[in-house]
Write an enzyme that holds these catalytic residues in place. Structure first.
Site, mmCIF file in Angstrom:
data_model
loop_
_atom_site.group_PDB
_atom_site.id
_atom_site.type_symbol
_atom_site.label_atom_id
_atom_site.label_comp_id
_atom_site.label_asym_id
_atom_site.label_seq_id
_atom_site.Cartn_x
_atom_site.Cartn_y
_atom_site.Cartn_z
ATOM 1 N N GLU A 1 3.466 13.420 -6.265
ATOM 2 C CA GLU A 1 3.022 12.810 -7.630
ATOM 3 C C GLU A 1 3.417 11.360 -8.072
ATOM 4 O O GLU A 1 3.046 10.568 -8.625
ATOM 5 C CB GLU A 1 3.422 13.895 -8.973
ATOM 6 N N GLY B 1 0.790 -1.407 0.000
ATOM 7 C CA GLY B 1 -0.103 0.178 -0.005
ATOM 8 C C GLY B 1 1.008 1.204 -0.111
ATOM 9 O O GLY B 1 2.220 1.229 0.146
ATOM 10 N N GLN C 1 3.111 6.807 2.888
ATOM 11 C CA GLN C 1 2.931 7.994 3.388
ATOM 12 C C GLN C 1 1.833 8.619 2.379
ATOM 13 O O GLN C 1 1.855 8.725 1.387
ATOM 14 C CB GLN C 1 4.360 8.859 3.042
#
Length: 250
Positions: free
Chosen positions: A81, A60, A63
């Site tokens: 991004e 997953g 942060q």
């Protein structure tokens, strides 16, 4: 707000009020997040992006992404991004986000620049451009930039010097064709375009080390010996010592 929280982690970016935590930290629909128009990164390494996607697929997104609220129940990305792109590659439908109070475009840009630099996500040229933008657009000194990003001032100075190279060589660094070490050495001959191109080609084609490149850049070409059918003429008389001229007429 930005100048007081940089470098203190995601927690420092959260509003210090009694708003419901769910309003500022939650799992967000990935399709509702728009890219940051001030993104300092221009090159995303496909292999490394895939590696991050594989990690995200397994563990997953660790942060959270930093976003601000946009229009029509959408969000504008401030920082993260690379994680957003990798999450899309991994097939994730949601990613964790932290919602920041909407500030000015300048605050958004400054935070995006510094967040990327601190995460070591930029290649050397992108890092140099980010420093340059902090200096020019925010009127900061190199010392102030160094404090904001947690670097030595000498580091800022040395990285900025890479922007003195021709654009083609800067692109070579971005693409990984030559290393930052090679680029630093090539700065010595930045004003000698023919030699610069020749040594650049040798670095790429012969996989020269930085040390070998240093030897090439410090080598001074010698004057070639005259060919067999060429006559070596003395310099004009006005350039000769008077004693030599006197000897010619005695």
């Amino acid at each position: 707000m930005t100048k007081n929280v940089l470098g203190r982690g995601v927690g420092a970016l959260l509003p210090e009020d009694n708003l419901d935590e769910a309003d500022r930290f939650f799992m967000c629909d990935i399709e509702k997040i728009s890219a940051n128009p001030n993104q300092p990164r221009s090159h995303f390494d496909a292999e490394k992006l895939q590696q991050l996607a594989d990690s995200i697929r397994e563990k997953g997104v660790i942060q959270p992404l930093l976003v601000t609220r946009g229009n029509d129940n959408r969000y504008v990305l401030i920082a993260g991004e690379r994680r957003l792109r990798a999450a899309k590659l991994a097939g994730r439908e949601e990613v964790p986000v932290v919602v920041m109070d909407k500030g000015s475009d300048n605050e958004s840009l400054e935070l995006a620049l510094i967040e990327n630099i601190q995460r070591h996500d930029l290649n050397p040229i992108e890092e140099a451009v980010a420093y340059g933008r902090l200096l020019e657009e925010f009127h900061l000194t190199q010392e102030e930039v160094a404090k904001k990003v947690g670097r030595q001032r000498s580091t800022i100075t040395n990285v900025l010097r890479l922007l003195q190279l021709p654009k083609s060589l800067q692109e070579d660094v971005v693409q990984g064709l030559i290393s930052e070490g090679h680029a630093r050495v090539l700065l010595r001959i930045k004003d000698q375009p023919e030699q610069l191109r020749e040594i650049r080609d040798r670095i790429v084609n012969e996989e020269l080390s930085v040390r070998a490149t240093e030897r090439l850049c410090t080598h001074k070409p010698h004057n070639p010996a005259p060919k067999a059918n060429e006559t070596t003429l003395p310099p004009p008389a006005e350039e000769l010592p008077k004693s030599y001229c006197a000897a010619l007429v005695t």
